[in-house]
Motif scaffolding. Structure first.
Motif, PDB file in Angstrom:
ATOM      1  N   GLY A  98     -45.826 -16.947  19.030  1.00  0.00           N
ATOM      2  CA  GLY A  98     -45.309 -18.017  18.182  1.00  0.00           C
ATOM      3  C   GLY A  98     -45.878 -17.980  16.778  1.00  0.00           C
ATOM      4  O   GLY A  98     -47.056 -17.659  16.580  1.00  0.00           O
ATOM      5  N   VAL A  99     -45.031 -18.278  15.803  1.00  0.00           N
ATOM      6  CA  VAL A  99     -45.499 -18.410  14.431  1.00  0.00           C
ATOM      7  C   VAL A  99     -44.656 -19.475  13.737  1.00  0.00           C
ATOM      8  O   VAL A  99     -43.482 -19.649  14.054  1.00  0.00           O
ATOM      9  CB  VAL A  99     -45.480 -17.038  13.692  1.00  0.00           C
ATOM     10  N   GLN A 100     -45.292 -20.209  12.854  1.00  0.00           N
ATOM     11  CA  GLN A 100     -44.619 -21.368  12.259  1.00  0.00           C
ATOM     12  C   GLN A 100     -45.133 -21.625  10.852  1.00  0.00           C
ATOM     13  O   GLN A 100     -46.315 -21.454  10.586  1.00  0.00           O
ATOM     14  CB  GLN A 100     -44.905 -22.576  13.153  1.00  0.00           C
ATOM     15  N   PHE A 101     -44.216 -22.029   9.981  1.00  0.00           N
ATOM     16  CA  PHE A 101     -44.627 -22.562   8.677  1.00  0.00           C
ATOM     17  C   PHE A 101     -44.447 -24.070   8.705  1.00  0.00           C
ATOM     18  O   PHE A 101     -43.450 -24.559   9.249  1.00  0.00           O
ATOM     19  CB  PHE A 101     -43.727 -22.024   7.551  1.00  0.00           C
ATOM     20  N   GLU A 102     -45.375 -24.796   8.116  1.00  0.00           N
ATOM     21  CA  GLU A 102     -45.053 -26.173   7.772  1.00  0.00           C
ATOM     22  C   GLU A 102     -44.514 -26.089   6.348  1.00  0.00           C
ATOM     23  O   GLU A 102     -45.156 -25.522   5.460  1.00  0.00           O
ATOM     24  CB  GLU A 102     -46.281 -27.081   7.858  1.00  0.00           C
ATOM     25  N   MET A 103     -43.286 -26.628   6.165  1.00  0.00           N
ATOM     26  CA  MET A 103     -42.600 -26.407   4.884  1.00  0.00           C
ATOM     27  C   MET A 103     -42.180 -27.712   4.224  1.00  0.00           C
ATOM     28  O   MET A 103     -41.968 -28.733   4.883  1.00  0.00           O
ATOM     29  CB  MET A 103     -41.360 -25.532   5.093  1.00  0.00           C
ATOM     30  N   VAL A 104     -42.036 -27.651   2.913  1.00  0.00           N
ATOM     31  CA  VAL A 104     -41.516 -28.769   2.139  1.00  0.00           C
ATOM     32  C   VAL A 104     -40.209 -28.294   1.475  1.00  0.00           C
ATOM     33  O   VAL A 104     -39.964 -27.097   1.403  1.00  0.00           O
ATOM     34  CB  VAL A 104     -42.576 -29.234   1.106  1.00  0.00           C
ATOM     35  N   ARG A 105     -39.380 -29.229   1.030  1.00  0.00           N
ATOM     36  CA  ARG A 105     -38.059 -28.944   0.461  1.00  0.00           C
ATOM     37  C   ARG A 105     -37.123 -28.333   1.515  1.00  0.00           C
ATOM     38  O   ARG A 105     -36.315 -27.460   1.213  1.00  0.00           O
ATOM     39  CB  ARG A 105     -38.151 -28.032  -0.766  1.00  0.00           C
ATOM     40  N   VAL A 106     -37.262 -28.801   2.743  1.00  0.00           N
ATOM     41  CA  VAL A 106     -36.343 -28.368   3.798  1.00  0.00           C
ATOM     42  C   VAL A 106     -35.110 -29.263   3.714  1.00  0.00           C
ATOM     43  O   VAL A 106     -35.226 -30.484   3.615  1.00  0.00           O
ATOM     44  CB  VAL A 106     -37.005 -28.497   5.191  1.00  0.00           C
ATOM     45  N   GLU A 107     -33.920 -28.644   3.693  1.00  0.00           N
ATOM     46  CA  GLU A 107     -32.681 -29.419   3.553  1.00  0.00           C
ATOM     47  C   GLU A 107     -31.950 -29.466   4.883  1.00  0.00           C
ATOM     48  O   GLU A 107     -31.296 -28.510   5.277  1.00  0.00           O
ATOM     49  CB  GLU A 107     -31.814 -28.787   2.459  1.00  0.00           C
ATOM     50  N   LEU A 161     -39.845 -14.451  11.591  1.00  0.00           N
ATOM     51  CA  LEU A 161     -39.809 -15.759  10.925  1.00  0.00           C
ATOM     52  C   LEU A 161     -39.419 -15.615   9.452  1.00  0.00           C
ATOM     53  O   LEU A 161     -38.619 -16.404   8.935  1.00  0.00           O
ATOM     54  CB  LEU A 161     -41.165 -16.472  11.053  1.00  0.00           C
ATOM     55  N   LEU A 162     -39.959 -14.588   8.794  1.00  0.00           N
ATOM     56  CA  LEU A 162     -39.598 -14.374   7.384  1.00  0.00           C
ATOM     57  C   LEU A 162     -38.086 -14.181   7.255  1.00  0.00           C
ATOM     58  O   LEU A 162     -37.454 -14.743   6.357  1.00  0.00           O
ATOM     59  CB  LEU A 162     -40.329 -13.151   6.817  1.00  0.00           C
ATOM     60  N   GLU A 163     -37.517 -13.402   8.176  1.00  0.00           N
ATOM     61  CA  GLU A 163     -36.065 -13.166   8.143  1.00  0.00           C
ATOM     62  C   GLU A 163     -35.293 -14.462   8.393  1.00  0.00           C
ATOM     63  O   GLU A 163     -34.293 -14.744   7.730  1.00  0.00           O
ATOM     64  CB  GLU A 163     -35.664 -12.119   9.197  1.00  0.00           C
ATOM     65  N   PHE A 164     -35.771 -15.246   9.345  1.00  0.00           N
ATOM     66  CA  PHE A 164     -35.086 -16.496   9.679  1.00  0.00           C
ATOM     67  C   PHE A 164     -35.090 -17.456   8.490  1.00  0.00           C
ATOM     68  O   PHE A 164     -34.059 -18.023   8.120  1.00  0.00           O
ATOM     69  CB  PHE A 164     -35.758 -17.161  10.892  1.00  0.00           C
ATOM     70  N   VAL A 165     -36.258 -17.606   7.876  1.00  0.00           N
ATOM     71  CA  VAL A 165     -36.394 -18.542   6.745  1.00  0.00           C
ATOM     72  C   VAL A 165     -35.468 -18.125   5.598  1.00  0.00           C
ATOM     73  O   VAL A 165     -34.864 -18.955   4.923  1.00  0.00           O
ATOM     74  CB  VAL A 165     -37.875 -18.606   6.287  1.00  0.00           C
ATOM     75  N   LYS A 166     -35.339 -16.829   5.409  1.00  0.00           N
ATOM     76  CA  LYS A 166     -34.486 -16.295   4.342  1.00  0.00           C
ATOM     77  C   LYS A 166     -33.008 -16.571   4.626  1.00  0.00           C
ATOM     78  O   LYS A 166     -32.228 -16.876   3.728  1.00  0.00           O
ATOM     79  CB  LYS A 166     -34.712 -14.783   4.257  1.00  0.00           C
ATOM     80  N   SER A 167     -32.617 -16.477   5.919  1.00  0.00           N
ATOM     81  CA  SER A 167     -31.191 -16.574   6.247  1.00  0.00           C
ATOM     82  C   SER A 167     -30.739 -17.995   6.570  1.00  0.00           C
ATOM     83  O   SER A 167     -29.548 -18.300   6.492  1.00  0.00           O
ATOM     84  CB  SER A 167     -30.878 -15.663   7.433  1.00  0.00           C
ATOM     85  N   CYS A 168     -31.639 -18.885   6.917  1.00  0.00           N
ATOM     86  CA  CYS A 168     -31.229 -20.219   7.345  1.00  0.00           C
ATOM     87  C   CYS A 168     -30.934 -21.108   6.128  1.00  0.00           C
ATOM     88  O   CYS A 168     -31.782 -21.225   5.226  1.00  0.00           O
ATOM     89  CB  CYS A 168     -32.343 -20.835   8.194  1.00  0.00           C
ATOM     90  N   PRO A 169     -29.741 -21.735   6.092  1.00  0.00           N
ATOM     91  CA  PRO A 169     -29.395 -22.565   4.928  1.00  0.00           C
ATOM     92  C   PRO A 169     -30.401 -23.698   4.670  1.00  0.00           C
ATOM     93  O   PRO A 169     -30.652 -24.056   3.520  1.00  0.00           O
ATOM     94  CB  PRO A 169     -28.022 -23.153   5.306  1.00  0.00           C
ATOM     95  N   ALA A 170     -30.975 -24.228   5.737  1.00  0.00           N
ATOM     96  CA  ALA A 170     -31.889 -25.372   5.580  1.00  0.00           C
ATOM     97  C   ALA A 170     -33.187 -25.003   4.862  1.00  0.00           C
ATOM     98  O   ALA A 170     -33.867 -25.864   4.293  1.00  0.00           O
ATOM     99  CB  ALA A 170     -32.212 -25.973   6.943  1.00  0.00           C
ATOM    100  N   THR A 171     -33.526 -23.723   4.889  1.00  0.00           N
ATOM    101  CA  THR A 171     -34.833 -23.338   4.329  1.00  0.00           C
ATOM    102  C   THR A 171     -34.726 -22.458   3.078  1.00  0.00           C
ATOM    103  O   THR A 171     -35.712 -21.861   2.659  1.00  0.00           O
ATOM    104  CB  THR A 171     -35.684 -22.594   5.391  1.00  0.00           C
ATOM    105  N   LYS A 172     -33.522 -22.411   2.492  1.00  0.00           N
ATOM    106  CA  LYS A 172     -33.378 -21.458   1.375  1.00  0.00           C
ATOM    107  C   LYS A 172     -34.233 -21.837   0.163  1.00  0.00           C
ATOM    108  O   LYS A 172     -34.645 -20.968  -0.591  1.00  0.00           O
ATOM    109  CB  LYS A 172     -31.907 -21.243   1.008  1.00  0.00           C
ATOM    110  N   ASN A 173     -34.527 -23.136  -0.001  1.00  0.00           N
ATOM    111  CA  ASN A 173     -35.406 -23.567  -1.105  1.00  0.00           C
ATOM    112  C   ASN A 173     -36.780 -24.030  -0.619  1.00  0.00           C
ATOM    113  O   ASN A 173     -37.582 -24.548  -1.396  1.00  0.00           O
ATOM    114  CB  ASN A 173     -34.749 -24.718  -1.883  1.00  0.00           C
ATOM    115  N   ALA A 174     -37.027 -23.864   0.669  1.00  0.00           N
ATOM    116  CA  ALA A 174     -38.252 -24.434   1.253  1.00  0.00           C
ATOM    117  C   ALA A 174     -39.486 -23.595   0.899  1.00  0.00           C
ATOM    118  O   ALA A 174     -39.399 -22.383   0.702  1.00  0.00           O
ATOM    119  CB  ALA A 174     -38.107 -24.519   2.761  1.00  0.00           C
TER     120      ALA A 174
END
Lengths: 394, 57
Positions: free
Chosen positions: A181-190, A239-252
């Motif tokens: 498991g790996v996780q970011f706690e992120m801000v600016r998630v849409e 996770l890096l790939e997911f964050v890049k491709s997911c619309p909710a995290t494009k500015n996160a």
């Protein structure tokens, strides 16, 4: 130096602190040790917990450690097809609150202390041996080495559990049963809906899934788990790939990274041996489908604490007596973990295309009257192959 | 075993180690290299790819 106690709990996560609290409530002298300088940090967790689960454990939610309340679940298939589940209509495991584990874990340890447990932080267990009818644990703290002599040792030392192994229990998890498991706690998630847990399935997380758990405002835990046997890439790369491709995290933006293993192969075969019990992740007390382990681990802690306290006060510290803990834990879970294990196997057997067709079939379904018949009818329409796989499993 | 600087000591490696040779401290991993049987499960499961087998040894 030798310290004596009735019960020694190794590890002050939610399971360990709950065990310590209830052993102390039941009259035992309790020492709770944790290797870390700050209980609860760093977290290794997406922080989702069910309201019902907390209630059953008698824990009232506090604004200090609840970050957000969850109403819905949003399931996303590989091509982006969305299925919404509503909390009121479907009983969802791990949906309820998103916690602040750093605060929650400390509060659970504080409750243990208030019940009478002594806490030693920055204290690492180094080894364990049996001496007569007691256990001696060697520990190290701030450059000092000492022994703790206990009548009962409760190992709540996480998926890397050594207490159980030292005592002769088989708590080794095979790589095919351990999510990375790996996780970011992120801000600016849409998010589409700020009150929804989001789950993403398919080859983006081989052997697992990706999640977004909102923590209020534009903050969320964004993470994934993969089975190391099903991918050559690290969980971090996925996770890096997911964050890049997911619309909710494009500015996160990430403000924290968390890592950890999640045992998803079901509970270990034996949780108890002479004078030793293991609880929580160490005992594999984790929902094999969701990877959620807070409530089931704390339930383990509750029973282990009660049973050890009672055994101490009756001065009857036999393996049979301690085995009541394991029995109660299994009774409490019923056959739910077996069902979750099967559901996980089914989910992992599906290709991206099959997941998409299933999502399409359930997209418009009102989940109010879901039953097996409806489920099969829908599956037959969209993917006979997926249905066939289901048939083989159940 | 080479433990790279980006290891965060989550202990997943220790959880899958069949020989129980890894001690997970708050900010360190200690390997008992003598007992290690070279299965490399630890390398395989690391979520951030922080472990490397030291082939010199």
């Amino acid at each position: 130096m030798m310290i004596e106690t009735d019960v020694l709990v190794v590890g002050a996560g939610p399971a360990g602190s709950t065990a310590a609290k209830h052993a102390a409530f039941n009259g035992a002298d309790v020492i709770l040790i944790d290797k870390k300088s700050e209980i609860g940090a760093p977290k290794r967790c997406a922080e989702g917990v069910s309201k019902e689960g907390l209630k059953k454990l008698g824990i009232k939610p506090k604004s200090r450690w609840v970050t957000h309340e969850i109403e819905n679940v949003r399931l996303v298939s590989p091509n982006g097809t969305v299925v919404w589940l509503n909390q009121d209509k479907v009983k969802l495991p791990e949906a309820g609150y998103v916690l602040e584990r750093k605060v929650f874990d400390k509060h659970m340890a504080m409750d243990a202390a208030r019940a009478g447990a002594k806490i030693k932080i920055k204290t690492l267990a180094k080894g364990l041996k049996k001496e007569g009818d007691q256990i001696i644990v060697n520990a190290e703290s701030m450059g000092e080495s000492f022994d703790i002599r206990a009548k009962i040792v409760i190992g709540a030392d996480g998926p890397e559990s050594r207490v159980g192994r030292w005592a002769g229990l088989n708590t080794v998890f095979m790589p095919k049963h351990m999510e990375s498991g790996v996780q970011f706690e992120m801000v600016r998630v849409e998010l589409e809906d700020k009150n929804s847990l989001e789950f993403y399935f398919g080859s983006l997380a081989p052997g697992g899934y990706a999640w977004i758990f909102p923590k209020g405002d534009d903050i969320a835990n964004v993470g994934l788990g993969v089975l190391p046997t099903k991918t050559k890439k690290s969980a971090y790369q996925h996770l890096l790939e997911f964050v890049k491709s997911c619309p909710a995290t494009k500015n996160a933006q990430a403000v924290e990274i968390n890592v950890g293993g999640v045992p998803v192969g079901g509970p270990v075969r034996n949780m108890v041996t002479d004078n030793v019990m293991i609880v929580g992740d160490a005992a594999g007390q984790v929902n094999p489908l969701t990877g959620g382990g807070i409530i089931s681990g704390m339930t383990g802690g509750l029973f282990a604490g009660e049973v050890s306290g009672a055994a101490i006060s009756d001065n009857e510290i036999t393996k049979d007596r301690l085995a009541e803990y394991e029995k109660r834990w299994h009774e409490d879970r019923g056959d739910s973990f077996k069902k979750y294990l099967k559901a996980k196997d089914y989910l992992l057997s599906l290709s991206d295309e099959e997941l998409d067709s299933i999502a399409l079939a359930f997209k418009e379904t009102e989940f109010e009257n879901i039953n097996t018949g409806e489920l099969i009818k829908n599956l037959i329409k969209v993917s006979p192959k997926a249905l066939l796989k289901l048939g083989k499993l159940f | 075993m080479i433990v790279n600087e980006w290891c965060m000591y989550c202990g997943e490696c220790a959880g899958v180690c069949p020989q129980c040779v890894i001690e997970v401290c708050e900010t360190g991993l200690k390997f008992d290299e003598q007992t290690c049987e070279d299965c490399k499960f630890c390398v395989m499961v690391c979520p951030v790819g922080a472990l490397e087998k030291d082939e010199q040894k």
